[in-house]
Design a protein around this motif. Structure first.
Motif, short mmCIF file in Angstrom:
data_model
loop_
_atom_site.label_atom_id
_atom_site.label_comp_id
_atom_site.label_asym_id
_atom_site.label_seq_id
_atom_site.Cartn_x
_atom_site.Cartn_y
_atom_site.Cartn_z
N GLY A 104 0.61 -1.09 0.07
CA GLY A 104 0.07 0.03 -0.16
C GLY A 104 0.70 1.13 0.00
O GLY A 104 2.44 1.16 0.08
N GLU A 105 0.21 2.53 -0.07
CA GLU A 105 0.97 3.63 -0.26
C GLU A 105 0.02 4.89 0.24
O GLU A 105 -1.15 4.79 -0.18
CB GLU A 105 1.25 3.95 -1.66
CG GLU A 105 2.35 5.06 -1.64
CD GLU A 105 2.97 5.11 -3.07
OE1 GLU A 105 2.43 4.28 -4.12
OE2 GLU A 105 3.46 6.26 -3.42
N VAL A 106 0.71 5.58 1.01
CA VAL A 106 -0.11 6.85 1.67
C VAL A 106 0.21 7.93 0.58
O VAL A 106 1.46 8.41 0.45
CB VAL A 106 0.18 7.43 2.94
CG1 VAL A 106 -0.57 8.61 3.23
CG2 VAL A 106 -0.09 6.22 4.04
N LYS A 107 -0.90 8.44 -0.05
CA LYS A 107 -0.67 9.65 -1.02
C LYS A 107 -1.28 10.77 -0.45
O LYS A 107 -2.51 11.02 -0.49
CB LYS A 107 -1.11 9.22 -2.33
CG LYS A 107 -0.52 8.10 -3.02
CD LYS A 107 -0.88 7.82 -4.39
CE LYS A 107 0.08 6.75 -5.06
NZ LYS A 107 -0.33 6.56 -6.29
N GLU A 108 -0.71 11.83 -0.06
CA GLU A 108 -1.01 12.98 0.69
C GLU A 108 -1.78 13.96 -0.57
O GLU A 108 -1.08 14.12 -1.60
CB GLU A 108 -0.21 13.67 1.34
CG GLU A 108 0.03 13.12 2.58
CD GLU A 108 1.12 13.67 3.51
OE1 GLU A 108 1.41 14.88 3.29
OE2 GLU A 108 1.73 13.02 4.42
N ILE A 109 -2.79 14.67 -0.45
CA ILE A 109 -3.27 15.75 -1.29
C ILE A 109 -2.55 16.99 -0.89
O ILE A 109 -2.54 17.53 0.29
CB ILE A 109 -4.69 15.80 -1.12
CG1 ILE A 109 -5.26 14.70 -1.50
CG2 ILE A 109 -4.87 17.02 -2.02
CD1 ILE A 109 -7.09 14.69 -1.56
#
Ligand code: SF4
Length: 355
Positions: free
Chosen positions: A290-295
């Motif tokens: 998985g991966e956290v993608k910040e806006i």
């Protein structure tokens, strides 16, 4: 109309790559959905393109013979193609099959994933995450957290991964996701992040006082990352909106949820957020799981989104407002539950409709 039929009808209007331009029609999968055997070919051929059904040409006859020899009834099989439009080149009067390229296969992978139950898997994953967070809402996770999360995965995905081949493909992905999720979760909790709510409803009201418009949303998850500072997280098992879509305000969900948080609009959470961070958690089990993608730039995007929606609501309140059927065709949703209410097919003249 079933979700599969809706998907087939959406695909029939697809323009995600250029192959639709020279083909007669999309050739979507056919057969019994949810069966244990799914056969995926490369793309429709000349006959399939003309008839609109998969595996009805020479390749289909070979397939039929192979199924008979294997003692499998074709009615018990779901057949489809990785690419839904026929790609061909002209040779005299004949249309000769051309192999789709990587870009076309990737573009059409959207439909294949959806067709093979990606939406259902996404819902099941949301349910597993929600149940896990409600069981362990605070503190570091127990040492056997991965096993426990996998147990919830078994429970929620059970009905979707009945076929051995499907299970062999998807279950390792879920296991990678479980390891990533538990490690990410523990790191956040060790840093002081607290879960405020999982799968929680929120609302805001916009528009002119005489014709207010209430917007409802369900946030996948809201954490407190510092006093008064919230992070709203959207789990994505498929595609994450691009920066271009976000900057163009074509991905409103998280931005409007941020506005709800700032106005204290979430029913399960007391108070309002002083500051809101937004992120997508790409939970597809690929790579490290998985991966956290910040806006980025949500401080500007949230008020801009809210102002745009308020303007649209005001516009909507005016009975003299005309409506374009598809104002931004390049950004039409691929799963639009409201197309029949919007009467898009009736009003749109795109794609050769009658005037
Ligand atoms: S993505 Fe698939 S369905 Fe869409 S235009 Fe390309 S080949 Fe056709």
């Amino acid at each position: 109309m079933t979700s599969w039929e809706k998907l087939r009808d959406e695909a029939a209007r697809c323009t995600r790559c250029d192959l639709y331009r020279r083909a007669t029609q999309t050739v979507f999968g056919e057969g019994r959905t949810g069966v244990s055997i799914t056969l995926v070919g490369e793309q429709p051929g000349d006959q399939e393109d003309k008839q609109g059904h998969p595996f009805v040409g020479p390749a289909g006859r070979i397939l039929d013979r192979a199924l008979v020899e294997a003692g499998i009834d074709r009615d018990d099989v779901y057949v489809t193609n990785a690419v839904k439009h026929f790609k061909w080149t002209e040779r005299g009067k004949r249309r000769i099959h051309q192999r789709p390229n990587g870009t076309e296969i990737r573009a059409c992978g959207f439909w294949l994933e959806a067709e093979l139950g990606a939406a259902d898997r996404g819902s099941a994953l949301h349910d597993a995450l929600d149940e896990f967070l409600k069981a362990y809402p605070s503190g570091l996770l127990p040492p056997d957290a991965i096993d426990r999360f996998e147990g919830l995965g078994e429970k929620h995905l059970e009905a979707l991964l009945t076929a051995p081949a499907e299970r062999a493909f998807w279950w390792p992905r879920f296991q990678r996701l479980a390891r990533w999720f538990v490690a990410t979760e523990n790191a956040r909790r060790a840093a002081g992040t607290k879960l405020l709510a999982s799968e929680t409803n929120g609302a805001i009201t916009v528009g002119p006082p005489g014709r207010p418009l209430r917007i409802d949303a369900r946030a996948d998850r809201i954490d407190e990352i510092e006093p008064g500072g919230w992070e709203i997280i959207d789990y994505k098992t498929g595609r994450v909106p691009s920066p271009k879509e976000l900057d163009g305000l074509f991905a409103p969900q998280l931005l409007l949820e941020a506005a709800m948080a700032e106005q204290g609009g979430f029913e399960g959470i007391k108070g309002k957020a002083r500051a809101v961070h937004l992120s997508y958690w790409q939970a597809n089990g690929l790579g490290s799981g998985g991966e956290v993608k910040e806006i980025k730039g949500s401080e500007q995007l949230v008020p801009a989104m809210l102002a745009l929606v308020a303007k649209m609501a005001e516009h909507f309140a005016n009975p003299a407002t005309p409506y374009a059927a598809l104002p931004w065709p390049e950004f039409i949703p691929h799963f639009n539950d409201y197309a029949h209410l919007e009467r898009v097919a009736e009003w749109s003249t795109a794609g050769g409709g009658e005037e």
